[in-house]
Design a protein around this motif. Structure first.
Motif, PDB file in Angstrom:
ATOM      1  N   ILE A  62      45.933  43.935  79.341  1.00 61.21           N
ATOM      2  CA  ILE A  62      46.842  44.559  80.645  1.00 61.21           C
ATOM      3  C   ILE A  62      48.114  44.909  80.185  1.00 61.21           C
ATOM      4  O   ILE A  62      48.800  45.077  80.965  1.00 61.21           O
ATOM      5  CB  ILE A  62      46.912  43.253  81.612  1.00 61.21           C
ATOM      6  CG1 ILE A  62      47.164  42.090  80.979  1.00 61.21           C
ATOM      7  CG2 ILE A  62      45.422  43.129  82.102  1.00 61.21           C
ATOM      8  CD1 ILE A  62      47.707  40.878  81.827  1.00 61.21           C
ATOM      9  N   ILE A  63      48.486  44.796  78.749  1.00 63.68           N
ATOM     10  CA  ILE A  63      49.765  45.238  78.439  1.00 63.68           C
ATOM     11  C   ILE A  63      49.660  46.711  77.743  1.00 63.68           C
ATOM     12  O   ILE A  63      48.709  47.036  76.828  1.00 63.68           O
ATOM     13  CB  ILE A  63      50.081  44.585  77.013  1.00 63.68           C
ATOM     14  CG1 ILE A  63      50.120  42.966  77.653  1.00 63.68           C
ATOM     15  CG2 ILE A  63      51.487  44.932  76.461  1.00 63.68           C
ATOM     16  CD1 ILE A  63      50.528  41.933  76.587  1.00 63.68           C
ATOM     17  N   VAL A  64      50.392  47.540  78.075  1.00 68.64           N
ATOM     18  CA  VAL A  64      50.212  49.069  78.034  1.00 68.64           C
ATOM     19  C   VAL A  64      51.431  49.545  76.969  1.00 68.64           C
ATOM     20  O   VAL A  64      52.496  48.678  76.945  1.00 68.64           O
ATOM     21  CB  VAL A  64      50.553  50.135  79.094  1.00 68.64           C
ATOM     22  CG1 VAL A  64      49.463  49.945  79.950  1.00 68.64           C
ATOM     23  CG2 VAL A  64      52.024  49.926  79.927  1.00 68.64           C
ATOM     24  N   THR A  65      51.270  50.274  76.066  1.00 71.71           N
ATOM     25  CA  THR A  65      52.233  50.717  74.949  1.00 71.71           C
ATOM     26  C   THR A  65      52.830  52.127  75.483  1.00 71.71           C
ATOM     27  O   THR A  65      52.254  53.145  75.985  1.00 71.71           O
ATOM     28  CB  THR A  65      51.649  50.827  73.694  1.00 71.71           C
ATOM     29  OG1 THR A  65      51.140  49.741  73.182  1.00 71.71           O
ATOM     30  CG2 THR A  65      52.844  51.283  72.587  1.00 71.71           C
ATOM     31  N   VAL A  66      54.289  52.177  75.623  1.00 67.87           N
ATOM     32  CA  VAL A  66      54.863  53.322  76.186  1.00 67.87           C
ATOM     33  C   VAL A  66      56.031  53.778  75.303  1.00 67.87           C
ATOM     34  O   VAL A  66      56.297  53.216  74.442  1.00 67.87           O
ATOM     35  CB  VAL A  66      55.620  52.945  77.379  1.00 67.87           C
ATOM     36  CG1 VAL A  66      54.778  52.330  78.722  1.00 67.87           C
ATOM     37  CG2 VAL A  66      56.969  51.679  77.258  1.00 67.87           C
ATOM     38  N   ARG A  84      61.980  57.375  82.430  1.00 74.18           N
ATOM     39  CA  ARG A  84      60.620  57.933  82.810  1.00 74.18           C
ATOM     40  C   ARG A  84      59.807  57.515  81.349  1.00 74.18           C
ATOM     41  O   ARG A  84      60.352  57.734  80.287  1.00 74.18           O
ATOM     42  CB  ARG A  84      60.349  59.440  82.900  1.00 74.18           C
ATOM     43  CG  ARG A  84      60.943  59.810  84.043  1.00 74.18           C
ATOM     44  CD  ARG A  84      60.198  59.175  85.396  1.00 74.18           C
ATOM     45  NE  ARG A  84      58.996  59.716  85.440  1.00 74.18           N
ATOM     46  CZ  ARG A  84      57.786  59.717  86.263  1.00 74.18           C
ATOM     47  NH1 ARG A  84      57.878  58.686  86.885  1.00 74.18           N
ATOM     48  NH2 ARG A  84      56.806  60.301  86.160  1.00 74.18           N
ATOM     49  N   VAL A  85      58.656  57.051  81.389  1.00 74.38           N
ATOM     50  CA  VAL A  85      57.801  56.770  80.088  1.00 74.38           C
ATOM     51  C   VAL A  85      56.415  57.341  80.224  1.00 74.38           C
ATOM     52  O   VAL A  85      56.040  57.512  81.233  1.00 74.38           O
ATOM     53  CB  VAL A  85      57.900  55.378  79.868  1.00 74.38           C
ATOM     54  CG1 VAL A  85      59.029  54.771  79.254  1.00 74.38           C
ATOM     55  CG2 VAL A  85      57.265  54.642  80.876  1.00 74.38           C
ATOM     56  N   ARG A  86      55.681  57.445  78.963  1.00 81.08           N
ATOM     57  CA  ARG A  86      54.376  57.997  79.025  1.00 81.08           C
ATOM     58  C   ARG A  86      53.620  56.801  78.276  1.00 81.08           C
ATOM     59  O   ARG A  86      53.999  56.345  77.249  1.00 81.08           O
ATOM     60  CB  ARG A  86      54.187  59.300  78.222  1.00 81.08           C
ATOM     61  CG  ARG A  86      52.676  59.549  78.087  1.00 81.08           C
ATOM     62  CD  ARG A  86      52.410  60.807  77.595  1.00 81.08           C
ATOM     63  NE  ARG A  86      52.945  61.951  78.209  1.00 81.08           N
ATOM     64  CZ  ARG A  86      54.239  62.659  77.825  1.00 81.08           C
ATOM     65  NH1 ARG A  86      54.725  62.696  76.688  1.00 81.08           N
ATOM     66  NH2 ARG A  86      54.290  63.886  78.587  1.00 81.08           N
ATOM     67  N   ILE A  87      52.473  56.438  79.074  1.00 81.62           N
ATOM     68  CA  ILE A  87      51.603  55.329  78.361  1.00 81.62           C
ATOM     69  C   ILE A  87      50.795  56.133  77.119  1.00 81.62           C
ATOM     70  O   ILE A  87      49.992  56.984  77.472  1.00 81.62           O
ATOM     71  CB  ILE A  87      50.756  54.888  79.492  1.00 81.62           C
ATOM     72  CG1 ILE A  87      51.593  54.039  80.587  1.00 81.62           C
ATOM     73  CG2 ILE A  87      49.636  53.658  78.783  1.00 81.62           C
ATOM     74  CD1 ILE A  87      50.787  53.538  81.517  1.00 81.62           C
ATOM     75  N   ILE A  88      50.905  55.476  75.886  1.00 80.73           N
ATOM     76  CA  ILE A  88      50.041  56.090  74.913  1.00 80.73           C
ATOM     77  C   ILE A  88      48.798  55.290  74.557  1.00 80.73           C
ATOM     78  O   ILE A  88      48.150  55.742  73.865  1.00 80.73           O
ATOM     79  CB  ILE A  88      51.089  56.168  73.533  1.00 80.73           C
ATOM     80  CG1 ILE A  88      51.648  54.779  73.331  1.00 80.73           C
ATOM     81  CG2 ILE A  88      51.934  57.393  74.087  1.00 80.73           C
ATOM     82  CD1 ILE A  88      52.529  54.964  71.803  1.00 80.73           C
ATOM     83  N   SER A  89      48.963  54.071  74.974  1.00 82.26           N
ATOM     84  CA  SER A  89      47.845  53.099  74.722  1.00 82.26           C
ATOM     85  C   SER A  89      47.853  51.921  75.763  1.00 82.26           C
ATOM     86  O   SER A  89      48.716  51.529  76.029  1.00 82.26           O
ATOM     87  CB  SER A  89      47.603  52.629  73.245  1.00 82.26           C
ATOM     88  OG  SER A  89      48.691  51.824  72.736  1.00 82.26           O
ATOM     89  N   ARG A  90      46.790  50.994  75.370  1.00 86.74           N
ATOM     90  CA  ARG A  90      46.830  49.762  76.088  1.00 86.74           C
ATOM     91  C   ARG A  90      45.981  48.790  75.275  1.00 86.74           C
ATOM     92  O   ARG A  90      45.133  48.894  74.737  1.00 86.74           O
ATOM     93  CB  ARG A  90      46.163  49.869  77.624  1.00 86.74           C
ATOM     94  CG  ARG A  90      44.777  50.091  77.559  1.00 86.74           C
ATOM     95  CD  ARG A  90      44.268  49.966  78.984  1.00 86.74           C
ATOM     96  NE  ARG A  90      42.816  49.867  79.022  1.00 86.74           N
ATOM     97  CZ  ARG A  90      42.094  48.807  78.810  1.00 86.74           C
ATOM     98  NH1 ARG A  90      42.519  47.644  78.875  1.00 86.74           N
ATOM     99  NH2 ARG A  90      40.660  48.962  78.744  1.00 86.74           N
ATOM    100  N   ASP A  91      46.444  47.366  75.420  1.00 80.56           N
ATOM    101  CA  ASP A  91      45.633  46.429  74.920  1.00 80.56           C
ATOM    102  C   ASP A  91      45.598  45.246  75.914  1.00 80.56           C
ATOM    103  O   ASP A  91      46.461  44.589  76.336  1.00 80.56           O
ATOM    104  CB  ASP A  91      46.541  45.949  73.645  1.00 80.56           C
ATOM    105  CG  ASP A  91      45.597  44.841  72.830  1.00 80.56           C
ATOM    106  OD1 ASP A  91      44.500  44.655  73.038  1.00 80.56           O
ATOM    107  OD2 ASP A  91      46.278  43.977  72.298  1.00 80.56           O
TER     108      ASP A  91
END
Length: 149
Positions: free
Chosen positions: A142-146, A133-140
């Motif tokens: 269409i690429i999300v940072t988890v 399980r991961v949480r999305i902290i930002s996006r650039d």
């Protein structure tokens, strides 16, 4: 009919005002409302039987002044940031998902959030394995940072 409108210019300005207000319903950016405010001021000047050229100047000045003074306040009132709802990809930030393809520290992987797969990068130094399980902290784009949950 034209002669009647020429002798009753306040009616012409009132018609212009209502047409502007009706057009505003389809735009919603308050520029046309400001033109309606200028038409209201021109209608008032027509009631006092000022020459037509002065009425046009009153309309132009009041329209520009209302764009400058009134429109920003209307926009702030309508688009209050406290009640802003995120939509589309911005709504993903803070959401949790499941890794469907391992996310390497210096590479990419994929996470699934609500049935949609998103290309992901990680801030962790270790690989995040499939099924975690991961949480999305930002996006650039269409690429999300988890990060791991």
């Amino acid at each position: 009919m034209v002669e009647y409108l020429i002798s009753h210019l306040w009616l012409l300005w009132t018609i212009i005002m209502f047409v502007c207000l009706i057009l505003e319903l389809s735009s919603g950016d308050f520029y046309v409302t400001c033109l309606a405010i200028g038409a209201l001021a021109a209608a008032v000047s027509a009631v006092f039987h000022l020459p037509f050229w002065i009425q046009v100047i009153v309309w132009a000045l009041c329209s520009v002044l209302s764009i400058w003074l009134i429109r920003p306040r209307l926009l702030r009132r309508l688009h209050d940031r406290q009640h802003e709802r995120l939509s589309n990809a911005d709504a993903l930030i803070g959401r949790e998902g499941t890794v469907i393809e391992s996310v390497d520290p210096n590479g990419f992987g994929y996470v699934q959030v609500d049935g949609d797969a998103w290309k992901a990068v990680s801030t962790d130094e270790a690989t995040i394995r499939k099924g975690e399980r991961v949480r999305i902290i930002s996006r650039d784009s269409i690429i999300v940072t988890v990060v791991r949950v």
